[in-house]
Each structure stands twice: as structure tokens, then as C-alpha cells.
Design an enzyme around this catalytic site. Structure first.
Site, PDB file in Angstrom:
ATOM      1  N   ASN A  45       0.821  -1.215   0.000  1.00  0.00           N
ATOM      2  CA  ASN A  45       0.000   0.000   0.000  1.00  0.00           C
ATOM      3  C   ASN A  45       0.855   1.266   0.000  1.00  0.00           C
ATOM      4  O   ASN A  45       0.465   2.294  -0.567  1.00  0.00           O
ATOM      5  CB  ASN A  45      -0.921   0.061   1.223  1.00  0.00           C
ATOM      6  N   SER A 125      -4.072  -3.426   2.873  1.00  0.00           N
ATOM      7  CA  SER A 125      -5.213  -2.717   3.441  1.00  0.00           C
ATOM      8  C   SER A 125      -6.229  -2.381   2.358  1.00  0.00           C
ATOM      9  O   SER A 125      -5.859  -2.011   1.238  1.00  0.00           O
ATOM     10  CB  SER A 125      -4.735  -1.438   4.119  1.00  0.00           C
ATOM     11  N   GLY A 130      -3.733   7.294   5.891  1.00  0.00           N
ATOM     12  CA  GLY A 130      -3.818   8.744   6.001  1.00  0.00           C
ATOM     13  C   GLY A 130      -5.187   9.325   5.753  1.00  0.00           C
ATOM     14  O   GLY A 130      -5.333  10.535   5.575  1.00  0.00           O
ATOM     15  N   ALA A 131      -6.237   8.480   5.754  1.00  0.00           N
ATOM     16  CA  ALA A 131      -7.589   8.986   5.517  1.00  0.00           C
ATOM     17  C   ALA A 131      -8.295   9.357   6.817  1.00  0.00           C
ATOM     18  O   ALA A 131      -9.463   9.744   6.808  1.00  0.00           O
ATOM     19  CB  ALA A 131      -8.413   7.943   4.754  1.00  0.00           C
ATOM     20  N   GLY A 132      -7.586   9.215   7.948  1.00  0.00           N
ATOM     21  CA  GLY A 132      -8.193   9.547   9.239  1.00  0.00           C
ATOM     22  C   GLY A 132      -9.160   8.494   9.729  1.00  0.00           C
ATOM     23  O   GLY A 132     -10.093   8.794  10.468  1.00  0.00           O
ATOM     24  N   LEU A 133      -8.924   7.231   9.339  1.00  0.00           N
ATOM     25  CA  LEU A 133      -9.842   6.142   9.693  1.00  0.00           C
ATOM     26  C   LEU A 133      -9.139   5.045  10.507  1.00  0.00           C
ATOM     27  O   LEU A 133      -9.548   3.892  10.492  1.00  0.00           O
ATOM     28  CB  LEU A 133     -10.466   5.548   8.424  1.00  0.00           C
ATOM     29  N   GLY A 134      -8.089   5.417  11.206  1.00  0.00           N
ATOM     30  CA  GLY A 134      -7.430   4.461  12.085  1.00  0.00           C
ATOM     31  C   GLY A 134      -6.609   3.411  11.372  1.00  0.00           C
ATOM     32  O   GLY A 134      -6.477   2.282  11.859  1.00  0.00           O
ATOM     33  N   SER A 135      -6.019   3.755  10.214  1.00  0.00           N
ATOM     34  CA  SER A 135      -5.248   2.759   9.466  1.00  0.00           C
ATOM     35  C   SER A 135      -4.030   2.291  10.260  1.00  0.00           C
ATOM     36  O   SER A 135      -3.663   1.107  10.209  1.00  0.00           O
ATOM     37  CB  SER A 135      -4.811   3.317   8.108  1.00  0.00           C
ATOM     38  N   SER A 136      -3.393   3.197  11.007  1.00  0.00           N
ATOM     39  CA  SER A 136      -2.221   2.789  11.787  1.00  0.00           C
ATOM     40  C   SER A 136      -2.625   1.843  12.911  1.00  0.00           C
ATOM     41  O   SER A 136      -1.892   0.903  13.244  1.00  0.00           O
ATOM     42  CB  SER A 136      -1.510   4.012  12.366  1.00  0.00           C
ATOM     43  N   ASP A 194      -8.725   3.988  18.818  1.00  0.00           N
ATOM     44  CA  ASP A 194      -8.638   3.309  17.516  1.00  0.00           C
ATOM     45  C   ASP A 194      -8.192   1.858  17.663  1.00  0.00           C
ATOM     46  O   ASP A 194      -8.773   0.954  17.047  1.00  0.00           O
ATOM     47  CB  ASP A 194      -7.687   4.058  16.588  1.00  0.00           C
TER      48      ASP A 194
END
Length: 387
Positions: A45, A125, A130-136, A194
Site C-alpha cells: 500500500n 489494506s 492517512g484517511a483519518g480512519l485508524g489505518s495505523s 482506535d
């Protein structure tokens, strides 16, 4: 298991209730034992592909005879060594560096008192980072679960005939604690929301640092839209604080109202799990979405693209609000059970025509799981098996 805020953005910073929900879009991790004397990480990704000799990695552990791990506390000597090893300059971390540091920290910490295993880890993923949806957090939860299983700290839950399986409560708590360490590596001072949503799934109630999983929530269909407008959470939080300080008699009642929205939504969702779901339940959920979106605009965290999202979906009879920090970023649109698939497709196309990315998914889904290959989409398997 990505995360969205259903209600309570920004108000939660000022001691009000927020509801965080698990999105049914997932991050997949494959961990494969190897015999090549290397540890490899593949993150297609973000176009990151690295490998190290085990002898190199062994030198990074300052506690070769083991260490006492405190929950929710990092070993700063390991962090310092890893930063030097990865080549972090002036404390600045890009997405790739953050992912590598989190992986190496958990890997070394869990295996450091014994022989480091040779392995390859690949992660894919379904949503962009970096979309602000808790990817980290989704990444950290997957890391923790896989490496805890690999070192024998928790059992492998998947039985031969299972398609998916989940861990017991005690094991999930251990996964969550290590995922939180990954989030600390990446964010410094995370709230813990998150990674908790990614671990347990469903919905969590968050207020004044307390995270309470809700025992039962209905699965709600939504459209998730990424306006692709970058924003700074720090700047937006400061903007809301400035408004509160400037107009306390106006803004404090707005925060109280958002708190009421979160609590009312929680009550309605609870009713939907214990009695037949009616149109009136959805009417209330739609009204709460509209009121909260207006409040967020009053707080100053709206954006023209989010106004466009609300306007486009409302022409199809659908109700939307921003999720997360605002100022662009992402929004969610509630879909009723009777919403025709053609309406959903046309709405998604309308939003794509505005330059947005759009996914149909659901909220309230399961948290971290172990999957058998038959339960994973073929295109995801093809990516994970490529490395």
C-alpha cells in the site's frame, strides 16, 4: 478493521461522549516462517519492501536476556536504537518509517529473550493510509495478534474447519495492549480508542479517557466517502478550542448538545438490538446525523467538499456527516435496509463524479480475527501471496 467516529468528534476532547465504530473494511496480515536468516516486511500500500539479516536485528535489543514489559509503556532504549537503525532524521517520521518502527519494536520485544525467528510479513489494506480512519491502529492490531501468536504468548484460535476465528477476552486484552504500544510508536500520545475498536470491533463509548465496549450493536450499512482533502487534526482541534474560549456561552451548549446526540444514538442502537427494528429508529438516526453535522459546521470544522457530500446524498434521500477531524477528510452516509441497490450505486457514482472515493460497507462489524484462505477475497490473497 478501520475506525470511524459516529458521533462526538471534537466534543470528546472537552469531556463529552464519543461513539467510535468498527468499519467492515479490513487490513490483512500474512506472517510466514522462512529459513533464509532474514526478517522481511512487505507493505505494498505504501510501496515499502525491506529485509534485514537476523544478526543485524539482534544487535538492536538492549535486553538479550529478557526484560519486564510494562503494559502501555515503551522501552525508550529500544525506540532510540530503532530510530537510529531506520535512519530517522530530526525526529521526522514518514508513513514507511512509522510502520517499520512499530513492527521491529513489537518483534524484538516479544522474541528478544530467545532466538529471533526468520520470517516474512506482508500487509494489505482495503483503504488508503492517512484517511483519518485508524489505518495505523488496524496495522498495529494485526501486528500484535500475529506476533503474539508466533511467539506462543496467545494460541492460534482457528480450527481446521473454521473460516474465521476470534481470540478470548484475555487474549484480546493482550493484543490491545501491544497494539497500543504500536500506536505509541506511531503517534506518540494516542487516545487508545482506535486500537481498542480494531481489537474488539462493534462500537465503543469513549469519555474522559474511559473506553467502554458496547455489548451489542446492530450492523448498519453505510457509504464511506473520502473527499481526499488533506487536513491537520491538530489545527482543527485548536480552532474549536479558540471558538470555545471566544464564545463560551454559545459553544458550551453546542458541546452539550453533541453529548446528548451521542447518548441518544447509543440508546437507539441498544433498542435496535433488543426489539424489532422499525423505520422510526432510522428516522431518529438520520435526524441525529443532520443535527450533528450542523453542530460540526458551527464548531468551524466543516469544509465545502463535506457540504457537497451532504447535498449530493440528500438529493437521493440519504443523510451524511463528516467523521473524524473534519476540514475535509471522510464522511459517512447512512443506508436504510430498504435503500435500493440502484440508489446506492447512483449515489456512489455521483460522489465519484465530484472527485471523491467511495465505498459501500457497514459499521459495527467484528474486530481482529484470524482468517482461513477461503474467507479472504481472491484479489487480497493474490497480493499477500505475491511476497
Amino acid at each position: 478493521m478501520f475506525v470511524a467516529i459516529l458521533h462526538g468528534e471534537h466534543a470528546v476532547v472537552h469531556g463529552k461522549v464519543a461513539l467510535a465504530v468498527c468499519l467492515n473494511l479490513r487490513t490483512y496480515l500474512r506472517l510466514r516462517a522462512t529459513t533464509n536468516g532474514k526478517v522481511c516486511i512487505n507493505l505494498p500500500n505504501i510501496d515499502t519492501f525491506l529485509s534485514w539479516d537476523l544478526d543485524e536485528v539482534k544487535q538492536l535489543n538492549p535486553h538479550p536476556c529478557g526484560q519486564s514489559e510494562e503494559l502501555n509503556c515503551l522501552d525508550h532504549e529500544i525506540v532510540r536504537r530503532l530510530r537510529d537503525f531506520v535512519g530517522v532524521v530530526d525526529g521526522k517520521l514518514d508513513t514507511g518509517n512509522m510502520a517499520i518502527l512499530a513492527f521491529l519494536y513489537i518483534y524484538i520485544s516479544l522474541f528478544g529473550s530467545g532466538e529471533l525467528p526468520s520470517l516474512t510479513m506482508s500487509v494489505w489494506s482495503e483503504l488508503p493510509t492517512g484517511a483519518g480512519l485508524g489505518s495505523s491502529a488496524a496495522y498495529s492490531v494485526c501486528l500484535a495478534a500475529a506476533l503474539l501468536c508466533a511467539c506462543g504468548a496467545i494460541p492460534v484460535p482457528l480450527k481446521e474447519t473454521d473460516h474465521t476465528a476470534r481470540w478470548c477476552q484475555e487474549d484480546l486484552e493482550l493484543i490491545n495492549s501491544w497494539a497500543f504500544k504500536g500506536e505509541m510508536i506511531i503517534h506518540g500520545n494516542p487516545s487508545g480508542v482506535d486500537n481498542a475498536v480494531g481489537t474488539w470491533g462493534g462500537m465503543l463509548r469513549f469519555v474522559v479517557g474511559k473506553i467502554i465496549p458496547l455489548s451489542r450493536v446492530p450492523l448498519l450499512r453505510i457509504l464511506l466517502t473520502n473527499t481526499k482533502v488533506p487536513r491537520s487534526t491538530k489545527v482543527l482541534v485548536a480552532r474549536v478550542k479558540d471558538k470555545i474560549n471566544k464564545f463560551p456561552s454559545i459553544m458550551i451548549p453546542v458541546l452539550d448538545s453533541v453529548d446528548g446526540i451521542s447518548c441518544t444514538c447509543e440508546k437507539v442502537l441498544s433498542e435496535m438490538t433488543s426489539e424489532p427494528i422499525t423505520g422510526e429508529h432510522y428516522n431518529i438516526l438520520e435526524e441525529l446525523i443532520d443535527i450533528n453535522q450542523h453542530h460540526l459546521n458551527v464548531m468551524g470544522v466543516g469544509h465545502p467538499t463535506l457540504d457537497t457530500l451532504c447535498r449530493v446524498t440528500l438529493t437521493r434521500g440519504l443523510h451524511s456527516k463528516l467523521t473524524g477531524a473534519g476540514g475535509g477528510g471522510c464522511g459517512i452516509t447512512l443506508l436504510r435496509p430498504e435503500t435500493d441497490s440502484l440508489v446506492v450505486q447512483r449515489t456512489a457514482q455521483d460522489l465519484k463524479d465530484c472527485g471523491f472515493d467511495c465505498w459501500e460497507t457497514s459499521i459495527g462489524g467484528p474486530g481482529v480475527q484470524q482468517h482461513s484462505p477461503v474467507s479472504i477475497k481472491q484479489e487480497v490473497l493474490d497480493i499477500l501471496n505475491k511476497y
